[in-house]
Structure formats: C-alpha cells, structure tokens
Design a protein around this motif. Structure first.
Motif, PDB file in Angstrom:
ATOM      1  N   ILE A 161       0.833  -1.206   0.000  1.00 31.36           N
ATOM      2  CA  ILE A 161       0.000   0.000   0.000  1.00 31.36           C
ATOM      3  C   ILE A 161       0.866   1.254   0.000  1.00 31.36           C
ATOM      4  N   CYS A 162       1.906   1.253   0.816  1.00 26.77           N
ATOM      5  CA  CYS A 162       2.796   2.423   0.880  1.00 26.77           C
ATOM      6  C   CYS A 162       3.550   2.632  -0.431  1.00 26.77           C
ATOM      7  N   LYS A 164       2.538   1.826  -3.431  1.00 18.57           N
ATOM      8  CA  LYS A 164       1.605   2.326  -4.445  1.00 18.57           C
ATOM      9  C   LYS A 164       1.262   3.788  -4.223  1.00 18.57           C
ATOM     10  N   SER A 165       1.203   4.214  -2.962  1.00 21.06           N
ATOM     11  CA  SER A 165       0.874   5.604  -2.651  1.00 21.06           C
ATOM     12  C   SER A 165       2.123   6.475  -2.522  1.00 21.06           C
ATOM     13  N   LYS A 166       3.305   5.864  -2.864  1.00 22.88           N
ATOM     14  CA  LYS A 166       4.580   6.584  -2.821  1.00 22.88           C
ATOM     15  C   LYS A 166       4.869   7.168  -1.429  1.00 22.88           C
ATOM     16  N   GLN A 167       4.592   6.363  -0.418  1.00 28.54           N
ATOM     17  CA  GLN A 167       4.872   6.751   0.960  1.00 28.54           C
ATOM     18  C   GLN A 167       5.936   5.831   1.548  1.00 28.54           C
ATOM     19  N   GLY A 227       3.586   4.892   6.356  1.00 23.98           N
ATOM     20  CA  GLY A 227       3.565   6.305   6.012  1.00 23.98           C
ATOM     21  C   GLY A 227       4.556   7.152   6.775  1.00 23.98           C
ATOM     22  N   SER A 268      11.288   2.921   1.213  1.00 25.46           N
ATOM     23  CA  SER A 268      10.275   3.309   0.220  1.00 25.46           C
ATOM     24  C   SER A 268      10.604   2.613  -1.100  1.00 25.46           C
TER      25      SER A 268
END
Length: 298
Positions: A161-162, A164-167, A227, A268
């Motif tokens: 999830i991180c 994909k959301s660039k976190q 995040g 990341s």
C-alpha cells in the motif's frame, strides 16, 4: 444456443420462484459448461460461462460445494465470510429434462443467523462467532496484541500500500533488555506479567489505527508505522523508550525497572522483500544491544 434455449425456463421458474422470498441471490449453474443463469424479478438472465458471486471475485472457490453437490447428488450448505459479512450458501442438484443443474441460493446472514437458542444479545450471531474466531487466530494470547501470524500477513500488505501511494514505511524492532534475568529471579509467571505490561506500554505510544504492534517472538516485538519516514519512527521509538524507563514493574511486591533496545528500519523501495525489511530492523536491534542496550539505532 444458450442455456436458456436448451431448457424449459417455465419449469425452472415454477421450481424456484418461492425461494426468491427466502434468499438474496438465486442462480442456476450448469457445472459442465459453467454457464450461469441469474434469477431476478421472475426472469432468468444468462451471466456468461464463469461462476460468479455477490461475494468475492469471479473465480472458482477452493471449496466448491456446487461441484461436490453434482458429484454426490446431495444438497450442501456452507458459511462464507467476506468483507465482515457472513453468507449462507445452499446448493442442490436439480434434474431437468435429462440434465443435472445446480441451484445456488445465497443469503446474507450477518445479523440474522444465530447459534443456539439465546437471542438476548448480539454475541450469539454466527457472524460474531466467526469474527471472534478470526481474532483468536491473529491475537497473541498472552499480551493480547497481534501475533506472528498477523505480522506475516499484514506487513506485506502495508508495504505494498505504501509503495503504491509513494509513501515510506518504517518498522521498529523492540526487545526487552535482560529478560532472562527477570525470569530467573522472579519466575516465568512474573515474566509473563512483564511482557503483558511491556506490550501495553508500547501500544499506548503508537499514533493511530493505521499503526500496529505485534509480538514477534519471545520478548521481541515489532511496531509497524506505515507512512512514516525515519524521523517520525524515531520520535515514536523515543516515546516508547521513555515510557518504559519511567514505568515501575511490580514483581512479587518489589518494584523493578525494565529497559528496552530498539532497531528502526525505513524503506520506500518496492524492490525490498519482507524478509530483507525484517532483517534490516533486526540488525539495527542487534547493534543497539551490542552498543550497551537501552538505546535506539536507526
């Protein structure tokens, strides 16, 4: 020619119309050709060749009771749980014009299916029983936080999830310092109490519902902070370290002090594996212990 042309649809309707009052979804499946008819408002609508469902994806279930019903010529029922909802699925073979079809009946029973005869509370609903069983499989019985199974299942999801959301995502590996001495001096029962209070102290320092903590094994714990970059993870680790240092652990009537070592790893990089991520944090924890314990290593 579709399945509707091959069969007497009026005959099917006469057999299943009354069932519509009892179930949310009714469908007719030809298990040989995989053709599906959906029954809706007195009409049978062809839904293609692949089995599909109101629950889950369009794929054959690992435990396909429709194929079992066809093979054994019996009616079968099962409970399916998806997205915190429970479904009762009944399948039964039906002979029509020298052809065996499977009638599948699906009913959402999240709040309407009960276990036993007591209706004096929500605890007896089958959905709550299923949820309780799920909790038993992912919760550590001693500390009442997440267990290793939860860590193994949840960490890859949060990493993905991180990415994909660039976190960024950080994990903190925590270990109770000199825990063997606690067990040797006060006994394992007292040691268990230390682990319970230690886990509670860690849990009280995480930020929100997105963060989570699990017992990695023995006196070692894993904190996941999706995040969060390294600086934010360091703040949380420092808060945990201070909280534990200030706490009095009462063992056999005696106040003792406990300290802990922390190893933090942040990434990341979507190419890093879960194993590499855990190994990184474990190495930082090892460095903290080798440097004298009661410290944090980034």
């Amino acid at each position: 020619m579709n399945i509707g042309d091959e069969l007497n649809l009026e005959l099917i309707r006469d057999n299943i119309d009354i069932l519509k009052k009892l179930y949310d979804v009714i469908r007719i499946v030809d298990p040989v050709t995989k053709k599906v008819l959906m029954y809706d408002e007195g009409k049978l609508i062809e839904k293609g060749r692949s089995c599909f469902s109101k629950i889950g994806n369009e794929q054959i279930c690992k435990n396909c009771i429709s194929l079992r019903a066809l093979k054994d010529n019996k009616t079968y029922m099962k409970l399916e749980n998806s997205d915190d909802k429970s479904y009762l699925i009944t399948v039964m073979p039906m002979e029509l014009e020298d052809k065996t079809l499977i009638v599948e009946l699906i009913k959402e029973v999240t709040d309407t299916l009960f276990y036993g005869h007591s209706f004096d509370g929500k605890g007896c609903t089958v959905n709550n029983i299923i949820q309780d069983m799920k909790q038993l499989t992912i919760k550590d019985s001693l500390t009442e936080i997440a267990n290793r199974r939860f860590i193994d299942e949840r960490l890859p999801i949060d990493m993905n999830i991180c990415y994909k959301s660039k976190q960024p995502i950080s994990i903190i590996m925590v270990d109770v310092d000199h825990f063997k001495n606690v067990n040797d001096q006060f006994g394992h029962v007292a040691g268990d109490e230390v682990l319970r209070e230690f886990a509670y102290s860690l849990k009280s320092c995480i930020r929100n519902k997105r963060d989570w903590i699990g017992r990695y094994g023995g006196e070692e714990f894993l904190v996941c902070v999706p995040g969060a970059a390294a600086e934010a993870a360091l703040v949380i680790a420092e808060r945990m370290k201070t909280n534990i240092e200030k706490k009095n652990f009462v063992l056999n009537g005696e106040n003792i002090k406990i300290t802990a070592s922390f190893g933090i790893c942040t990434t990341s990089d979507k190419e890093i594996t879960v194993e590499q991520f855990l190994k990184c944090a474990d190495q930082k924890l090892y460095d903290a212990k080798n440097a004298g314990r009661n410290r944090i290593i980034l």
